[in-house]
Write a protein that holds these residues in place. Structure first.
Motif, mmCIF file in Angstrom:
data_model
loop_
_atom_site.group_PDB
_atom_site.id
_atom_site.type_symbol
_atom_site.label_atom_id
_atom_site.label_comp_id
_atom_site.label_asym_id
_atom_site.label_seq_id
_atom_site.Cartn_x
_atom_site.Cartn_y
_atom_site.Cartn_z
ATOM 1 N N THR A 5 0.833 -1.199 0.000
ATOM 2 C CA THR A 5 0.000 0.000 0.000
ATOM 3 C C THR A 5 0.870 1.251 0.000
ATOM 4 O O THR A 5 0.575 2.234 -0.695
ATOM 5 N N GLU A 9 0.952 4.258 -2.894
ATOM 6 C CA GLU A 9 0.842 5.677 -2.559
ATOM 7 C C GLU A 9 2.060 6.462 -3.026
ATOM 8 O O GLU A 9 1.934 7.560 -3.577
ATOM 9 N N GLN A 145 -9.967 -0.216 1.490
ATOM 10 C CA GLN A 145 -8.938 0.769 1.804
ATOM 11 C C GLN A 145 -8.711 0.892 3.307
ATOM 12 O O GLN A 145 -7.582 1.104 3.751
ATOM 13 N N ALA A 149 -5.036 -0.124 4.869
ATOM 14 C CA ALA A 149 -4.388 0.984 5.569
ATOM 15 C C ALA A 149 -4.329 0.766 7.076
ATOM 16 O O ALA A 149 -3.795 1.600 7.807
ATOM 17 N N ARG A 189 -17.484 0.690 -3.035
ATOM 18 C CA ARG A 189 -16.947 -0.130 -1.944
ATOM 19 C C ARG A 189 -17.813 -1.359 -1.692
ATOM 20 O O ARG A 189 -17.295 -2.434 -1.367
ATOM 21 N N SER A 201 -4.504 -1.455 -3.081
ATOM 22 C CA SER A 201 -5.113 -0.179 -2.708
ATOM 23 C C SER A 201 -6.200 0.178 -3.697
ATOM 24 O O SER A 201 -6.070 -0.105 -4.902
ATOM 25 N N GLU A 202 -7.258 0.815 -3.206
ATOM 26 C CA GLU A 202 -8.292 1.329 -4.116
ATOM 27 C C GLU A 202 -7.718 2.346 -5.094
ATOM 28 O O GLU A 202 -8.256 2.538 -6.192
ATOM 29 N N ASN A 203 -6.642 2.989 -4.705
ATOM 30 C CA ASN A 203 -6.059 4.019 -5.558
ATOM 31 C C ASN A 203 -5.506 3.464 -6.862
ATOM 32 O O ASN A 203 -5.194 4.227 -7.787
#
Length: 245
Positions: A5, A9, A145, A149, A189, A201-203
């Motif tokens: 994660t 990022e 997430q 996290a 989600r 990660s959702e990102n």
């Protein structure tokens, strides 16, 4: 956070719609403070450096930073964004009354004892100094997430404000943000909970086109949220000051 994660990022924070938009929001809130030249600033929970990037762009020179992960600190060093101390928000390695501003952005949801963390933030603030706190909101949005996290909780505004006030700080500004995308994020989600994709990660769920669209929506969101004060949002921002004695 998990190592994967952090890696995601570190790779995306400079250009991803969420990180860019949050930096824009924080820049506006910091400008409202009218900090003196040479203000002493602390960024707690630096992660891979998004706030240090912001503070550098704003021209702040006297910036200290702390994170509990050596992995995150190594990413910051590799980007040349400054020195970060390894440490715990519940035992900040600075004396009382050290800083004019403390940034605590998406940090206390990771901490078992968020009351102790906020008490430490209050301790290191100078009288009249300000803390800017952001957190993820609404337990109904709990999902992938939050798990990757290592979040302990998502907040409601009332509970967050109670914790901040109990630390000895006085709240002078509060609002939800990322409210325009709230329904879409809630739905996404729930879908992710069903299909359980193999992602860190959702990102990672992004393309240049999606990033451009969401950047525009989020820009409108953070422009309007401070004065609309919507009753909901994916996140909340609270600004609080240490009372002068």
């Amino acid at each position: 956070m998990d190592a994967e994660t952090f890696a995601v990022e570190a790779a995306i924070e400079q250009d991803h719609w969420w990180f860019r938009g949050r930096r824009r929001l924080l820049a506006s809130e910091i400008a409202r403070l009218g900090l003196p030249p040479g203000a002493e600033i602390l960024d707690v929970g630096t992660s891979t450096g998004t706030n240090l990037r912001l503070l550098r762009e704003l021209g702040h020179q006297r910036v200290s930073a702390l994170d509990s992960s050596q992995i995150a600190i190594d990413y910051v060093a590799a980007k040349g964004l400054g020195r970060v101390r390894l440490g715990d928000i519940c035992a900040l390695p600075w004396p009382d009354d050290s800083f004019d501003m403390v940034l605590v952005t998406d940090v206390i949801e990771h901490v078992d004892d968020d009351a102790a963390a906020l008490a430490e933030v209050a301790r290191v603030l100078r009288p009249g100094g300000a803390a800017i706190v952001t957190v993820p909101c609404f337990p109904s949005l709990w999902g992938l997430q939050d798990r990757v996290a290592h979040h302990k909780r998502r907040y409601r505004m009332g509970g967050l404000c109670d914790r901040i006030t109990a630390s000895g700080l006085r709240i002078d500004r509060k609002f939800h943000f990322n409210f325009l995308l709230f329904p879409a994020i809630w739905g996404a989600r729930r879908m992710l909970e069903l299909i359980k994709p193999d992602i860190a990660s959702e990102n990672q769920i992004n393309t240049p086109f999606i990033n451009a669209i969401l950047s525009g929506i989020f820009r409108l969101d953070i422009t309007t949220a401070p004065w609309l004060r919507p009753p909901f949002g994916v996140s909340a921002l609270v600004r609080a000051r240490k009372i002068r004695t």
